[in-house]
Write a protein that holds these residues in place. Structure first.
Motif, short mmCIF file in Angstrom:
data_model
loop_
_atom_site.label_atom_id
_atom_site.label_comp_id
_atom_site.label_asym_id
_atom_site.label_seq_id
_atom_site.Cartn_x
_atom_site.Cartn_y
_atom_site.Cartn_z
N GLY A 42 0.53 -1.13 -0.48
CA GLY A 42 0.29 -0.48 0.37
C GLY A 42 0.06 1.21 0.07
O GLY A 42 0.54 2.35 -0.51
N CYS A 43 2.32 1.18 0.22
CA CYS A 43 2.86 2.63 0.58
C CYS A 43 3.97 2.06 0.25
O CYS A 43 4.64 3.34 -0.40
N HIS A 45 6.82 2.21 1.77
CA HIS A 45 7.87 3.50 2.78
C HIS A 45 7.00 2.70 3.97
O HIS A 45 7.68 3.38 5.51
N VAL A 47 4.67 2.55 6.10
CA VAL A 47 3.39 3.68 7.31
C VAL A 47 2.06 2.62 7.20
O VAL A 47 1.56 2.00 8.24
N PHE A 104 -8.78 -4.94 1.32
CA PHE A 104 -6.72 -4.56 0.52
C PHE A 104 -5.69 -4.59 2.12
O PHE A 104 -4.50 -4.97 1.91
N LEU A 136 -2.65 1.15 8.99
CA LEU A 136 -3.87 1.64 8.37
C LEU A 136 -5.38 1.12 7.24
O LEU A 136 -4.90 0.28 6.48
N ARG A 138 -8.75 2.42 5.83
CA ARG A 138 -9.18 3.32 4.61
C ARG A 138 -10.94 3.24 4.65
O ARG A 138 -11.59 4.30 4.50
N VAL B 196 -6.76 8.51 -0.89
CA VAL B 196 -5.95 7.71 -0.28
C VAL B 196 -6.48 6.04 -0.71
O VAL B 196 -6.55 5.91 1.22
N MET B 198 -5.77 2.65 -0.18
CA MET B 198 -5.04 1.70 0.27
C MET B 198 -4.44 1.80 -0.47
O MET B 198 -3.03 0.96 -0.71
N ARG B 282 3.35 5.43 -3.72
CA ARG B 282 2.72 6.37 -3.38
C ARG B 282 2.64 7.99 -3.24
O ARG B 282 1.32 8.41 -2.89
N GLU B 692 -5.08 15.54 8.24
CA GLU B 692 -5.01 15.26 6.82
C GLU B 692 -5.34 16.64 6.42
O GLU B 692 -5.72 17.33 6.18
N THR B 706 4.26 11.92 1.00
CA THR B 706 4.18 10.61 2.39
C THR B 706 2.95 10.10 3.20
O THR B 706 2.92 10.88 3.40
N LEU B 707 3.15 8.78 3.30
CA LEU B 707 2.41 8.47 4.45
C LEU B 707 2.45 8.63 5.58
O LEU B 707 1.62 9.56 6.75
N ALA B 708 3.48 9.03 6.28
CA ALA B 708 4.09 9.92 7.09
C ALA B 708 3.89 11.54 7.18
O ALA B 708 4.28 12.46 8.26
N TYR B 710 1.13 13.37 4.95
CA TYR B 710 0.05 12.93 5.18
C TYR B 710 -0.50 12.31 5.57
O TYR B 710 -0.62 10.59 5.53
N VAL B 712 -3.26 9.86 7.99
CA VAL B 712 -4.59 9.41 8.18
C VAL B 712 -4.52 8.87 9.25
O VAL B 712 -3.87 8.41 9.81
N ALA B 713 -6.10 8.84 10.12
CA ALA B 713 -6.59 9.01 11.37
C ALA B 713 -6.17 7.45 11.35
O ALA B 713 -6.10 6.02 10.89
#
Ligand code: FES
Ligand code: FES
Lengths: 162, 819
Positions: A42-43, A45, A47, A104, A136, A138, B196, B198, B282, B692, B706-708, B710, B712-713
């Motif tokens: 999903g990323c 990196h 996270v 996912f 995470l 979504r 976003v 996933m 991403r 966000e 990056t998700l770091a 942006y 997301v809760a």
């Protein structure tokens, strides 16, 4: 970096001899070389947690690991969680409590809690939320995932006669 | 509120069919679809917000082993047609974009070239080697800069950056100002978001040179419109393109349009005669896929002393980014159309500006009209604050009451079978507002900041073709379905909508089962394949249940008619009067009771397919029924959100103590799935409202790649949500379905703002800008002159009725509110 090297990987109890470039991510090797596509990316990196698998029984990010680093370790992926047609108590609870939507993120969450519930069979809601914060999602807002994990923990304790 | 339904299968909380494959790692998402020999692409993206492309040197990239080619906008222009959006809408400029930019880039992340290689690693290496020479241009990074005289043009073909401008007036809101006790002005700034999902975007294009046919594997919410676009832009007929959507890891509106990258991949597959695939990373998803919101609103409410709104004016400005994948008025227009929602307001005017800037282009994101309820409810709260009235009373005095229905909004939108006042009362009762006010007063005396928010939502779920026509937005709202009973009696069905994770398979099977008279497990609903599914408009808004489910339900009813006509023949009856299909068995009404006839659906199907000469006269062989359906102009569901928060004065952290939603979404197909949508929507709305934010600096650099960055809760930040379900059926839609799934976003954004501002009231400050991050909370509290740690706060008097004894709004000193 890009010249392939031979490695041997033990995944879900099965040994595989592969030839992969040293820079190839474990997530890519699982998905592309071993056709274990249940592990999602999903990323890339570290996270989102979608790529979480177990390395020697402990959750780890497959997107932050090179496959060549894992010779001699036992890897477990989502494909090995259900026993035949029987879902694990955690998978079953996620189904009953509608703890997944697009699915996912689901494999990463299942792997995280298959390991965690062995470590802590009677977690509080706050503990579940804390551990879940490494993944995470979504779609769900997490509420049903938390309910499902607590329900699975209870079922697993009951199942063991604890 | 009705809880009894006349249905057998509709309304049952069946767990989802798709769960098993997702739980065991057997889902098939795009990356799990493998074609041998597929090439991989990587895009070269602009590092500048705005720059001329002077030259592109691809030599080093091409020389890398494993690279098959590097292509630019000029190549793509030979293979594909540009996108031209020129709907005949007053105030909307026509725009056109090429498949990849040729002369200049318009935002940080704009694709300028594409590398094709044997694998993704090599493609990314090669993308690094492509040398693009840019001549940077001055950029416009916000709407103020974009609208300034002489501002640099984002789109050189337009006279200015104001790509769309529309205004409207009903009644005479200016005259109402003169009559009002007070004109209350309020401001709302909803920041830039991105979806976003996933699973990021991606596609796998497979050109079959032998058949001259393109098969596009792509996670898309709208397969048929995607096919139309692909065919048109590639110069193919719609017989030459098949779109297949596998399982989708979330869409939220990001997977509707045909994006430039996807068209590029399709064109490359045709060029190479080989499958070509793209997986967006991403960073690309956050910077270059699609953004949303960034809407700024100002309202002016002319009010009587008792809080009754006499007239309302709205100024709205949306920062649309650099490119239009949708007509630029598309989202903003809906906000303005439905703003007054649950309130009886007849004098209303809006002025809506949509502005191009050097940022990623905007698109619809779950609740394209997300800001609507915040603006309306925030206006109501501002009225209550300024007049020192109880915010619940101000809502009551303005609310659309049952006797007002059907109610026509000033924009002509008609509300029917909605219950805004009822959901308000349900939420107010669940919270026990007087008890909360007592706790709040106590907390304030201890120097703690507690707040209560209320937000009533009227959610436009399903847009019929009539709405599009009346609103001046291009589009059709119809949907199409087929139901086939196979010779064995098995039921296949299909519809043009495509789920992106909501779980359509089960509720839609329930709709078919109900309409036909079988059990849901006998039904398999096929979606996402354009050669299988009929041409429908796909999944947008919250049309899955009303348009998708409704069309299938009607189609299944039509199939049942034929089944029963054949059964009548088998039973030697003249017609199907007094027959029904129940759980796949034909039953006959005899003496007030349904009795078995011994004829099953399988028997009927066998006759229809394998013994057609035995069919009653006038009945054609087979059991293959299709139907199209255009829902009413607009279907609304409604809800009220209520939320209690506490703000930590030291850290600015907002803790949500309680969150209640009273929601009336009519007949629901599957309450389990609906609850999941309600929770998910609130979660996404809160995540956006609190954390966000897409951030660009003044030079147009995206700082949240990056998700770091942006944020997301996670599970630690989101509350449990208590839902009070209500089910008033809509009398105009099939089975009374209303749909839902976006109202949770509208409600949560509005309610959290209301709660935070109620908590901040003793400090005399109001949050007008999101996200309500700890930093922003701290900045607001620092700005409140009278604030020091540990002091107690006097009650600002939100429930007092005397409007004359209160000082300047926002000043809590010396107030004499009721404690
Ligand atoms: S893909 Fe590994 S953490 Fe996101
Ligand atoms: S179910 Fe879609 S991201 Fe979790």
């Amino acid at each position: 970096m890009s010249t392939p090297v031979p490695i041997s990987l033990v995944v879900n109890g099965e040994a595989h001899d592969l030839v992969v470039p040293p820079r190839k991510l474990l997530s890519d090797v699982l998905r592309e070389d071993l056709n274990l596509t249940g592990t999602h990316v999903g990323c890339e990196h570290g996270v989102c947690g979608a790529c979480t698998i177990l390395i020697d029984g402990r959750p780890a990010r497959a997107c932050l690991t090179y496959a060549v680093q894992l010779e001699g370790h036992e890897l477990t992926t989502i494909e090995a969680v259900a026993e035949g047609d029987t879902l694990s108590p955690l998978q079953q609870a996620l189904h009953e409590e509608h703890g997944l939507q697009c699915g996912f993120c689901t494999a990463g969450i299942v792997m995280t809690f298959e390991a965690y519930l062995r470590e802590n069979p009677a977690p509080s809601e706050a503990e579940v939320r804390d551990v879940l914060s490494g993944n995470l999602c979504r779609c769900t807002g997490y509420q049903n995932i938390v309910t499902a994990v607590l329900k699975a923990a209870e079922a697993m304790r009951g199942g063991r006669g604890a | 509120m009705t809880t009894e339904t006349p249905f057998t299968h509709i309304g049952k909380p069946l767990p989802r069919k798709e769960d098993r494959r997702f739980l065991t790692g057997k889902g098939r998402y795009l990356d799990d679809v493998v074609l041998p020999g597929a090439l991989q692409v990587s895009f070269v993206r602009a590092p500048h917000a705005h720059a001329r492309i002077a030259a592109i040197d691809t030599e080093a990239a091409r020389a890398l082993p494993g690279v098959l080619g590097v292509f630019t906008g000029r190549d793509l222009a030979q293979w594909t047609a540009p996108l031209r959006l020129a709907p005949p809408i007053e105030g909307l400029h026509p725009v056109e974009m090429t498949t990849l930019p040729i002369d200049k880039v318009r935002f940080h992340g704009d694709p300028v070239a594409v590398v094709v290689a044997r694998d993704r690693y090599v493609a990314e290496d090669a993308a690094e080697l492509v040398e693009v020479s840019y001549e940077p241009l001055p950029c416009v990074a916000d709407t103020a800069a974009a609208l300034a005289p002489g501002a640099p043009l984002v789109d050189d073909t337009l006279p200015d950056n104001l790509v769309s401008h529309q205004s409207f007036r009903a009644g005479d809101p200016v005259a109402r100002r003169a009559e009002a006790a007070r004109v209350v002005e309020a401001r709302f700034d909803l920041h830039r978001h991105t979806h976003v999902p996933m699973e990021t975007r991606g596609c796998l294009a497979d050109w079959d040179a032998g058949r001259s046919h393109l098969t596009m594997h792509i996670g898309t919410q709208a397969p048929h419109p995607m096919r139309s676009q692909l065919a048109a832009r590639m110069g193919l007929t719609e017989t030459q393109v098949t779109v297949i959507s596998p399982d989708i890891g979330g869409g939220f509106g990001q997977k509707i349009a045909l994006y430039r990258e996807e068209l590029t991949v399709a064109a490359l597959s045709r060029h190479f005669g080989r499958p070509v695939r793209w997986r967006e990373d991403r960073l690309e998803n956050l910077t270059s896929a699609s953004h949303a919101r960034e809407t700024h609103c100002v309202t002016r409410a002319a009010v009587r002393a008792d809080g009754r709104i006499l007239g309302l004016e709205l100024d709205l400005t949306e920062d649309f980014g650099a490119y239009c994948f949708y007509p630029a008025n598309y989202m903003a227009r809906v906000i303005a159309m439905i703003l007054t929602g649950p309130y009886r307001i007849s004098d209303y005017a809006f002025d809506v500006k949509v502005v191009l800037t050097n940022k990623c282009g905007n698109g619809p994101m779950r609740a394209p009209m997300a800001i609507t309820s915040w603006v309306m409810e925030g206006t109501i709260d501002a009225v209550a604050r300024e007049l020192g009235l109880d915010p619940v009373e101000v809502r009551r005095i303005n609310a659309v009451r049952p006797a007002d229905l059907p109610f026509t909004m000033p924009t002509g939108e008609v509300l029917e079978d909605v219950t805004p006042l009822e959901t308000l009362e349900a939420a107010v009762a669940a919270i026990d507002v007087p008890a909360f006010r007592a706790r709040q007063a106590q907390a304030r005396a201890e120097g703690r900041l507690l707040g209560l928010g209320l937000c009533t939502v009227v959610e436009s779920t399903t847009y019929g073709s009539e709405f599009y026509k009346a609103a001046g937005i291009p589009g059709s709202g119809h949907e199409a379905a087929w139901v086939r009973i196979e010779p064995s009696g098995a039921v296949n069905a299909s519809v043009g909508v495509m789920g992106s994770g909501q779980g359509y398979e089960t509720p839609l099977a329930q709709a078919v089962a109900e309409g036909l008279g079988v059990t849901p497990d006998m039904v398999n609903v096929h979606m996402g394949h354009t050669d299988i599914a009929p041409y429908g408009m796909g999944s947008r808004g919250a049309r899955g249940a009303t348009a998708g489910g409704g069309t299938l339900y009607l189609c299944a009813q039509k199939a049942a008619e034929k089944v029963l006509a054949i059964a009548a023949g088998m039973l030697n009856l003249n017609d199907a009067q007094g027959l029904r299909l129940q759980d796949g068995q034909v039953e006959r009404r005899l003496e007030d009771a349904w009795q078995a006839t011994g004829v099953s659906l399988a028997d009927v199907a066998r006759r229809a397919y394998l013994d057609p000469t035995a069919l009653p006269e006038g009945i054609a062989p087979g059991l293959d029924v299709s139907l199209t359906y255009d829902p009413p102009a607009m279907t609304y569901s409604n809800s009220t959100h209520a939320c209690e928060v506490e703000i930590d004065p030291a850290t600015g952290r907002i803790a949500i103590a309680r969150y209640v939603v009273a929601e009336d979404c009519g007949t629901v197909l599957n309450p389990l799935v609906v609850k999941g949508q309600q929770q998910g929507a609130v979660g996404m709305g809160l995540s956006g409202a609190l954390f966000e934010e897409v951030i660009y600096d003044e030079s147009g650099q995206n700082l949240t790649a990056t998700l770091a960055d942006y944020l997301v809760a996670t599970a630690c930040e989101l509350p449990n949500i208590e839902i009070l379900p209500m089910h008033t059926p809509n009398r105009k839609t099939p089975a009374g379905i209303k749909g839902m799934a976006e109202g949770g976003i509208m409600g949560s954004i509005g309610v959290i703002a209301g709660a935070v501002n109620d908590a901040l009231a003793p400090l005399g400050v109001t949050a007008e800008q999101m996200p309500l991050s700890p930093q922003r909370m701290r900045a607001l509290m620092r700005g409140a002159g009278n604030f020091t740690y540990g002091t107690s706060f006097s009650d600002p008097g939100t429930t007092a009725h005397d409007t004359t004894t209160h000082g300047t709004p926002g000043n809590s000193d010396g107030r004499t509110g009721r404690a």
